[in-house]
Motif scaffolding. Structure first.
Motif, PDB file in Angstrom:
ATOM      1  N   LYS A   1       0.494  -0.843  -0.181  1.00 61.23           N
ATOM      2  CA  LYS A   1       0.081  -0.373  -0.318  1.00 61.23           C
ATOM      3  C   LYS A   1       0.551   1.347   0.446  1.00 61.23           C
ATOM      4  O   LYS A   1       0.410   2.432  -0.607  1.00 61.23           O
ATOM      5  N   ASP A   2       2.393   0.758   0.269  1.00 61.89           N
ATOM      6  CA  ASP A   2       2.987   2.564   0.634  1.00 61.89           C
ATOM      7  C   ASP A   2       3.432   2.578  -0.757  1.00 61.89           C
ATOM      8  O   ASP A   2       3.770   3.629  -1.126  1.00 61.89           O
TER       9      ASP A   2
ATOM     10  N   ASP B   1       0.845   4.059  -2.400  1.00 58.38           N
ATOM     11  CA  ASP B   1       0.997   5.271  -2.560  1.00 58.38           C
ATOM     12  C   ASP B   1       2.127   6.137  -3.122  1.00 58.38           C
ATOM     13  O   ASP B   1       1.670   7.407  -3.485  1.00 58.38           O
TER      14      ASP B   1
ATOM     15  N   LYS C   1       1.637   6.809  -6.794  1.00 58.97           N
ATOM     16  CA  LYS C   1       0.403   7.469  -7.172  1.00 58.97           C
ATOM     17  C   LYS C   1       0.869   9.040  -6.726  1.00 58.97           C
ATOM     18  O   LYS C   1       0.478  10.225  -7.594  1.00 58.97           O
TER      19      LYS C   1
END
Length: 125
Positions: free
Chosen positions: A3-4, A7, A10
């Motif tokens: 997830k990091d 992120d 993104k």
């Protein structure tokens, strides 16, 4: 961790997209500025041409008025042509006959017949 990383990707993608938009805007503004400067230079050259032709027109008008001035014409006639001023002008009366004023055509002449008859005056016949 995934997830990091997602992120970070993104955020990096958004940053790169924003940076690309800013760079394209700066380049676009630079192109517009260059075009505006080129048009200003062209406008200045047109204004200089207009001013040059306006000055030339003023000079030509002054020269024309000097050439058409009566004193200039009088002095040119006196000095260059040797003319003298007339002290007394005379008029002569002319009496006109009431008859036919135009010269009569000789219709029996073979030279003035056909299409040449209308142009006879041009040839002196």
């Amino acid at each position: 961790m995934r997830k990091d990383n997602a992120d970070r990707i993104k955020i990096t993608l958004k940053f790169m997209l924003g940076l690309g938009i800013v760079i394209s805007l700066v380049i676009g503004l630079g192109i517009l500025r260059f075009h505006a400067a080129r048009l200003a230079y062209y406008l200045e050259s047109v204004n200089q041409s207009i001013q040059k032709y306006s000055d030339e027109e003023v000079l030509l008008r002054q020269e024309l008025s000097a050439l058409v001035a009566p004193i200039r014409i009088y002095s040119y006639c006196k000095e260059s042509l040797g003319m003298q001023k007339v002290m007394k002008a005379e008029t002569l009366p002319i009496r006109m006959k009431s008859g036919n004023l135009a010269a009569s055509r000789n219709s029996s002449s073979s030279e003035n017949q056909g299409w040449r008859s209308s142009l006879a005056w041009l040839f002196g016949r």
